[in-house]
Every structure is written in C-alpha cells, then in structure tokens.
Design a protein around this motif. Structure first.
Motif, PDB file in Angstrom:
ATOM      1  N   SER A   1       0.857  -1.193   0.000  1.00 24.94           N
ATOM      2  CA  SER A   1       0.000   0.000   0.000  1.00 24.94           C
ATOM      3  C   SER A   1       0.891   1.240   0.000  1.00 24.94           C
ATOM      4  CB  SER A   1      -0.871   0.021   1.263  1.00 24.94           C
ATOM      5  OG  SER A   1      -0.101   0.436   2.373  1.00 24.94           O
TER       6      SER A   1
ATOM      7  N   PHE B   1      -5.524  -6.968  10.386  1.00 24.46           N
ATOM      8  CA  PHE B   1      -4.371  -7.660   9.816  1.00 24.46           C
ATOM      9  C   PHE B   1      -4.435  -9.153  10.116  1.00 24.46           C
ATOM     10  CE2 PHE B   1      -2.410  -3.344  10.620  1.00 24.46           C
ATOM     11  CZ  PHE B   1      -2.504  -2.946   9.289  1.00 24.46           C
TER      12      PHE B   1
ATOM     13  N   GLN C   1      -5.047  -8.548   4.588  1.00 20.79           N
ATOM     14  CA  GLN C   1      -3.998  -7.550   4.821  1.00 20.79           C
ATOM     15  C   GLN C   1      -2.947  -8.054   5.808  1.00 20.79           C
ATOM     16  OE1 GLN C   1      -4.437  -3.638   4.211  1.00 20.79           O
ATOM     17  NE2 GLN C   1      -5.247  -4.734   2.454  1.00 20.79           N
TER      18      GLN C   1
ATOM     19  N   ALA D   1       0.875  -1.422   5.183  1.00 25.48           N
ATOM     20  CA  ALA D   1       0.026  -2.599   4.961  1.00 25.48           C
ATOM     21  C   ALA D   1       0.369  -3.238   3.617  1.00 25.48           C
ATOM     22  CB  ALA D   1      -1.439  -2.187   4.979  1.00 25.48           C
TER      23      ALA D   1
ATOM     24  N   THR E   1      -1.296  -6.331   0.796  1.00 23.82           N
ATOM     25  CA  THR E   1      -2.443  -7.192   0.488  1.00 23.82           C
ATOM     26  C   THR E   1      -1.938  -8.472  -0.158  1.00 23.82           C
ATOM     27  OG1 THR E   1      -3.708  -5.200   0.069  1.00 23.82           O
ATOM     28  CG2 THR E   1      -4.703  -7.278  -0.650  1.00 23.82           C
TER      29      THR E   1
END
Ligand code: HMG
Length: 447
Positions: free
Chosen positions: A185, A240, A358, A374, A376
């Motif tokens: 991110s 998370f 995440q 973060a 993904t």
C-alpha cells in the motif's frame, strides 16, 4: 505517477550454514538457565556463516535461487539494492559484488541496472523495498523488476549480552508490477528520532545499550503506528491477518504485540467486552501525573495479555511470524522479511486462505526508526510460498560445539587471524575465496 499494483513478486532466503544450539550448547557455557533463551528471549538456535560464507555469498545465493526459480535473466532486472549493516567497504557497494557473482552463472550482465547499498540498521531492507516501489510507481523501470537483497552477519562482541541474539542470513526479494505475493500500500507511518541505542561507529561489532534498545524500539514503533493511522485511519483489531514485526528475538515481539493489541482495541467492542474481566484501559485525563498513568497502563497490559481474547489473537496473528526466527536468531535487515515469510508459510501449512487479506508490516532499525505499512496478499501467494526450501536449509546446517563456535566467531572477526577448515562442503553455491591485490574480495561458484 502510475497507479500500477506494485509489491513483492517473489522471496527467497539463504541461511548461514552453521547452527549454534542456544539451550544445549551456549547457555551452559554462559552459566545461564536454558529457559532464559527458549522462554525469555524465545530463541532455540542461531545461524552462523561457515568459513567461506559472508554477506555477499549469502545474498548472492538467495538471489540466484530466486532468479532461477522465476526464470529471470539479468536483463529483466533494472535495479539491485542491498540492505546491510555488515558491509566491509566504505565505497564499493555489496550490490556490485552480488551482481558480479550472478553474472558468473547467468547469461548476460547487469551493466544497465542501477545498484546501491542502503543503511539504516535493520530498517534498511524495508527502505530498499520502498526505493524500488517508488522507482516502479514513477514509471522509471522500463518494464524491469528490482532485486532487493537484505543480508547480514549479526555478530556481537564475545560476552556482550547481544551474543545471545546473533544470527546470519540473507533474504532476496523481487519487487515488480502485478506481484504474485503481496501488493504494497502507499500509506506509511514513521517513528524516527536521533537515538544511541545501538550503533557501530566504524567498528565491526555494535556498541549496544540492550535494555534501552528495547524501550526505543517500542517508543518508535508507537510513533509509527500513530503516523500510519493519520493516513490510513484507525487500525481495527482484526484488520491484519498477520503482523510481521522486526524480530531481533521473539521475546521483543511479544512485548511489541501486547502494546499493539492494547492500542488496536482501545474504544472498540473488544475493549468493552473485556471490561468486566479486566476493566477498561486507563485514560491519561483521569491521572494527575504521567507516572501514575503509565503504572496503571502497565497493570492493565499485564491483565490484558492473560485474557483468552489476547491469546487467540496472538496465536493467529503474531506467533506464526516467529517460526523461523526462533531457529536462526537476528538477521538484522532481513529479519522482518523472514517474519513475513514465516507467517505466510504457517498459513499455507494450516490451509488458511489469505488471498485478499492484509498484513501489517512493522519494521525497525536502531538509531532509530520504525516504519509501518500494509500489504495485500495476492492470489499467487500459495504457489510462491510452496516453493521455498526453508526446512531443508535449516535442517542441513552443521551443529557447532562451543569450541567450534569460538573459532567461527574469530574467523569472522576482522581483528583476529584464524585459520580454520570449513565445517561444511559447498555445493551449487557462491563461496568467498580470499582477497585480491586491491583488497577486494573474490568469489566463485562451486558446482
Ligand atoms: P540480558 O540482560 O542478557 O537478558 O539481555 P535478560 O536478563 O533481560 O533476560 C531476557 C529475558 O529472558 C527477560 O524477559 C527475562 O525475564 C527472561 P523479559 O523480562 O524482558 O520479558 N528470562 C527468563 N525467562 C524464563 N526462564 C528463565 C529466564 N531468565 C531470564 N530462567 C537483551 C537481553 C535483549 C538486552 C540482550 O540480548 C541484548 O542486548 N540484545 C541486543 C540488542 C537487542 O536485540 N535489542 C532489541 C531491540 S533493538 C533492535 O531490535 C534493533 C537491532 O536488531 C539492531 C538494528 O536495528 O540494527 C538489535
């Protein structure tokens, strides 16, 4: 600025080929209870480099495996960044040596790849990923990927308390568009301050204020989380799936995780649901002085970590990230990337589908800076992780005795002249061969 998806396409590691058992071999000679290592620090063993290994061979071996597995040639790589705090040259970057090694085994060369070396203690590996990310997002990569190598020999002076947390190994990562493993991110948080917790002022082994370094880690991490939330919004308790932290030793992560969970549940239903059992979190406005507030917060945290809610969260989100670290020690720049790899491996083993979930990645480097961002998890993650040979590498290590450990430490100590036979036989890997006429290091590939 393009909005291309950019992240880690592939990852590989290479461990130092020697293993020191901390509980059985090290603790008795230090006069310590083995539980200080296994329970207190959370460490069972450390990896060490054999006589023919160093940051270049470990980094080149990880990168070689990664490139071969992904079917890459040098022309596919537009950038090689090496993150290390164990460099042996003030001018020539380790990436040039690693490129030189790789050119021995691949057709073509890296003459058009930008190479560099990144230094900020252990956070430099994450910073190198950042540099690669920015380079790709800026559209300057001409369709090529970046190779990031985090490689260190994390050795401390003999009898330094840090000796318990040593390690040696490298992580190679391919940063690319449309990644198979994780997308990164662009929201980030930093906590950074001029600190003297751990440093190497032109010396090989660090000067460390160990106890203070633990406090500085927690303080900078807290700042980074707050900074991250200022751009990404408040982190929710189950946001998370995994929380890979920089892991100098698992006991450090245990402390950081407790503070992270306490922070995440504040003003949420989780805090409310635990209120009958352990009370609500103290709020600063209810106290006349900071000391009383911090004491109350400490007592609340002690109660919090005893709850089932915390144990369940920790087992799912943090414990899986420590599986490898427990058996290899601190790899400095590679450590948080080992933690990510470790968590993903555990999920694969347990059949947990992480696609689209995440990860919260929490990096730290002494001196000091924490960074939080973060990632993904991408649809190709299972295939990528299934191809790792971590167990094979860890099991193949040669177990050293304490006397052998003393010799190995001397072999890698620049101030000692020690001639020791290698403990393992190199095969299909790069090895250090000695020095050339200008003091440069020489490497070759052994079939
Ligand atoms: P120490 O003084 O040898 O150990 O040094 P200790 O006495 O503090 O014991 C360690 C833990 O084991 C404690 O747990 C003990 O209670 C426990 P805690 O209270 O902290 O939770 N313990 C036991 N548990 C069960 N049974 C027993 C037992 N005995 C003790 N019998 C220290 C520890 C970390 C200070 C030392 O190893 C050190 O200096 N390490 C190097 C610095 C370091 O790793 N710092 C971490 C934060 S800084 C960082 O991460 C950056 C870094 O990676 C560098 C970079 O960025 O480049 C280091």
């Amino acid at each position: 600025m393009s909005d291309t998806s950019v992240g880690i396409d592939a990852i590989e590691m290479h461990t130092g080929k020697l293993r020191l058992d901390l509980a059985e071999t090290f603790a008795p000679k230090m006069g310590d209870d083995p539980a200080k290592y296994t329970k207190g620090l959370g460490l069972y063993a450390s990896s060490f480099p054999d006589t023919y290994e160093d940051i270049v061979t470990m980094g080149a071996n990880a990168a070689h495996r990664l490139m071969a597995r992904k079917g890459l040639e040098p022309e596919d790589i537009g950038r090689i960044d090496v993150a290390t705090e164990s460099a042996f040259d003030q001018s020539k970057p380790v990436s040039t040596y690693i490129a030189g090694c790789l050119e021995q085994v691949f057709d073509g060369d890296f003459h058009h790849a930008n190479k560099g070396e990144r230094k900020f203690a252990c956070v430099a590996g994450t910073q190198s990923i950042d540099d690669a990310y920015n380079w790709i997002r800026a559209g300057r990569n001409r369709g090529r990927a970046a190779l990031v190598v985090a490689t260190d020999t994390a050795l401390y002076a003999r009898d330094d308390p840090g000796e318990a947390t040593q390690g040696a190994g490298a992580v190679a990562m391919l940063i690319d568009e449309d990644p198979d493993l994780v997308e990164i991110s662009n929201a980030q948080g930093y906590g950074s301050a001029d600190e003297t917790d751990f440093l190497k002022p032109n010396q090989q082994f660090p000067s460390v204020d160990g106890k203070r370094s633990v406090q500085v880690y927690l303080a900078r991490m807290r700042e980074a989380v707050i900074d991250y939330e200022s751009v990404a919004g408040k982190i929710q308790p189950d946001e998370f799936a995994l929380l890979p932290f920089h892991t100098p030793f698992p006991g450090m992560v245990r402390k950081a995780a407790a503070l992270a969970y306490r922070h995440m549940i504040r003003d949420t239903e989780v805090e409310e649901s635990l209120a009958d059992e352990i009370g609500r979190q103290p709020r600063p406005e209810a106290f006349d002085d900071d000391g009383a507030y911090l004491d109350a917060m400490g007592e609340y945290t002690d109660r919090l970590v005893e709850t089932d809610a915390y144990a369940d969260w920790y087992e799912r989100v943090v414990d899986p990230t420590l599986d490898i670290s427990r058996h290899v020690g601190n790899w400095y720049t590679g450590s948080v990337h080992v933690a990510r790899m470790s968590g993903l491996r555990r999920a694969l083993d347990e059949g947990i589908d992480l696609t689209g979930r995440q990860l919260g990645v929490a990096s730290y480097g002494s001196g000091a800076q924490a960074e939080v961002h973060a990632e993904t998890v991408q649809p190709g993650w299972e295939e990528e992780i299934a191809q790792l040979n971590v167990d094979e590498q860890l099991e193949a290590r040669y177990d050293i005795s304490f006397a052998e450990y003393e010799l190995v430490h001397d072999v890698h100590n620049y101030d000692e002249e020690t001639d020791v036979e290698e403990f393992t036989t190199p095969s299909e890997e790069f090895v250090f061969e000695g020095w050339g006429r200008m003091g440069e290091r020489k490497y070759s590939y052994v079939d």
